[in-house]
Design an enzyme around this catalytic site. Structure first.
Site, PDB file in Angstrom:
ATOM      1  N   ASP A 139      47.323  34.918  37.512  1.00  0.00           N
ATOM      2  CA  ASP A 139      46.465  34.782  36.328  1.00  0.00           C
ATOM      3  C   ASP A 139      45.603  33.536  36.459  1.00  0.00           C
ATOM      4  O   ASP A 139      46.113  32.417  36.469  1.00  0.00           O
ATOM      5  CB  ASP A 139      47.325  34.695  35.070  1.00  0.00           C
ATOM      6  N   ASP A 337      37.469  35.699  35.183  1.00  0.00           N
ATOM      7  CA  ASP A 337      38.857  35.943  34.799  1.00  0.00           C
ATOM      8  C   ASP A 337      39.434  37.133  35.552  1.00  0.00           C
ATOM      9  O   ASP A 337      38.851  38.218  35.545  1.00  0.00           O
ATOM     10  CB  ASP A 337      38.936  36.176  33.290  1.00  0.00           C
TER      11      ASP A 337
END
Length: 453
Positions: A139, A337
């Site tokens: 992440d 992201d």
């Protein structure tokens, strides 16, 4: 024969309409390329080391290349809903001076994670001595890495692929003291959770999707590949994890704060997401998997959200034609992201992109979708003609998105309206497919290398 004739007619039309060769601005692809294979395909990717860089195989956690097939695979509608919730959470934490969605949303503390449920890609690394393999999600929107650890009472830890990590079986494990510098830094970055047993540094991460994990801030040996070790790697040893389902053992944070794997390993971090879930990609730490072939753009920051890295769009090209957009249309930047599926684009830019894309795809019938507004029924077509989309960033870096799987997902345009002009957008993982995306914090730049996986 009918499909071939249809393709020839439309390719000729596009070439005339856009004043260029169809081969340069449009790509004819078989509809079968939109769906991943049911078995893991492509060349087997192995962990490797090159000078100061190390590369790890990276796979989709719901795809056939995953170490274990997870039973919690969401539907396409759920995937879009989770992705939209992640975008809303990320952008709602941006200070109002960066732009507004038109309502009074409270600023969200930077230490809150965005969403565990939205994370789609996993790598296998090893913790402790002797080294114990663990499957962890990656992440870029998180900093602190964590594992589920023993002891964990029934019902307080979630099902995972492997047995819980047992610190008592590792000769190199140690808990972090409350008065130590790493614990003070954890407190400064708002991940701390007081002291356990009077001296152990506690950690807590609460995510926007309602999941959370807490336990003892710890350090141990992290093995990335044979001979590639991070000694005294700091991570959270979680003893209470709520509502997190999925056959993975923890999380690797790749953000910009000192708790992240990128910061602890040193150097840049990069990854390449494959075109479909049935093929592997890679995660690289150090100088990137390849030292050449990158196009770079300046890396920005989001005030109040130090984890994220941003880039600034300056132009979009659809089917060989550059959209007529002013620089102000992209004001606010784009967070890069790995955990967001669909790209969230500022309103004016999105509407222009949508209009051009719909015009280029006008021969195909549109179908309604609850989460995306540009979706197509491609049934009955053996081949589909898809316009190329290119994104240009400040400094001149231009990337041509993979066709079709970097542009379309389940027949839908992989872009959505993220809010009014001036707000911060999000560059989602569909658009990033096949590129090695490099985050070089030492030089404050983001790189893109085409056709990397």
């Amino acid at each position: 024969m009918a499909s071939l004739l249809l393709c020839i007619v439309f390719c000729s039309y596009y070439s005339i309409a856009y004043g260029g060769g169809g081969d340069q601005s449009f790509v004819t692809v078989p509809t079968s390329s939109f769906e991943p294979e049911r078995v893991c395909s492509g060349e087997r990717v192995m962990s490797e080391q090159n000078n100061s860089a190390v590369s790890l195989p990276l796979v989709h956690r719901h795809g056939p290349c995953a170490p274990s097939i997870s039973p919690d695979k969401p539907s396409f509608a759920d995937t879009l809903r989770i992705s939209r919730a992640r975008i809303n959470h990320i952008t709602s934490g941006v200070p109002r001076s960066m732009g507004s969605h038109g309502d009074e949303k409270a600023s969200i503390p930077a230490h809150l994670g965005t969403s565990v449920k939205s994370l789609e890609y996993v790598v296998t690394v090893s913790f402790g001595t002797p080294a114990v393999p663990k499957v962890v999600v990656i992440d870029t929107g998180s900093d602190l890495s964590w594992l589920q650890c023993k002891p964990c009472r029934p019902g307080e830890c979630s099902q995972q692929k492997d047995p819980l990590f047992d610190p008592s079986h590792s000769s190199t494990y140690g808990s972090v003291d409350c008065g130590s510098a790493p614990c003070k830094k954890l407190t400064a970055d708002a991940y701390a959770n007081g002291c356990a047993n009077g001296k152990q540094c506690g950690f807590l991460i609460s995510y926007a999707d309602g999941t959370s994990t807490d336990g003892v801030y710890s350090k141990d040996k992290l093995t990335l590949a044979p001979g590639v070790v991070v000694n005294n790697f700091y991570f959270g040893c979680g003893h209470d994890k709520r509502a997190v389902q999925g056959l993975y053992d923890g999380l690797l944070g790749l953000g910009r704060l000192s708790e992240s794997l990128a910061a602890q390993y040193g150097g840049a971090v990069s990854y390449c997401l494959p075109t479909v879930s049935s093929k592997p990609g890679f995660l690289a730490l150090g100088a990137g998997k390849s030292p050449s072939g990158f196009q770079f753009t300046p890396m920005g920051r989001v005030p109040g959200q130090p984890t994220f890295a941003t880039v600034t769009l300056t132009g979009i090209t659809v089917g060989g034609k550059k959209l007529n957009l002013r620089p102000s249309a992209f004001q606010g930047g784009m967070i890069v992201d790995s955990g967001t599926v669909i790209t969230g684009l500022q309103s004016t830019a999105y509407q222009a992109l949508r209009s051009a894309f719909r015009s280029a795809m006008a021969v195909y019938p549109m179908v309604p979708n609850d989460h995306l507004d540009t979706c197509y029924n491609l049934a009955g077509h053996r081949n589909v003609v898809v316009p190329k989309i290119a994104l240009t960033f400040s400094g001149g870096a231009t990337i041509n998105l993979d066709v079709p799987n970097g542009i379309l997902v389940n027949g839908c345009l992989a872009f959505a309206d993220s809010g009014l002009d001036g707000t911060t957008g999000v560059l989602g993982n569909v658009n990033q497919r096949t590129f090695e995306v490099l985050f070089d914090t030492s030089s404050s730049k983001v790189g893109f290398r085409a056709n990397a996986c």
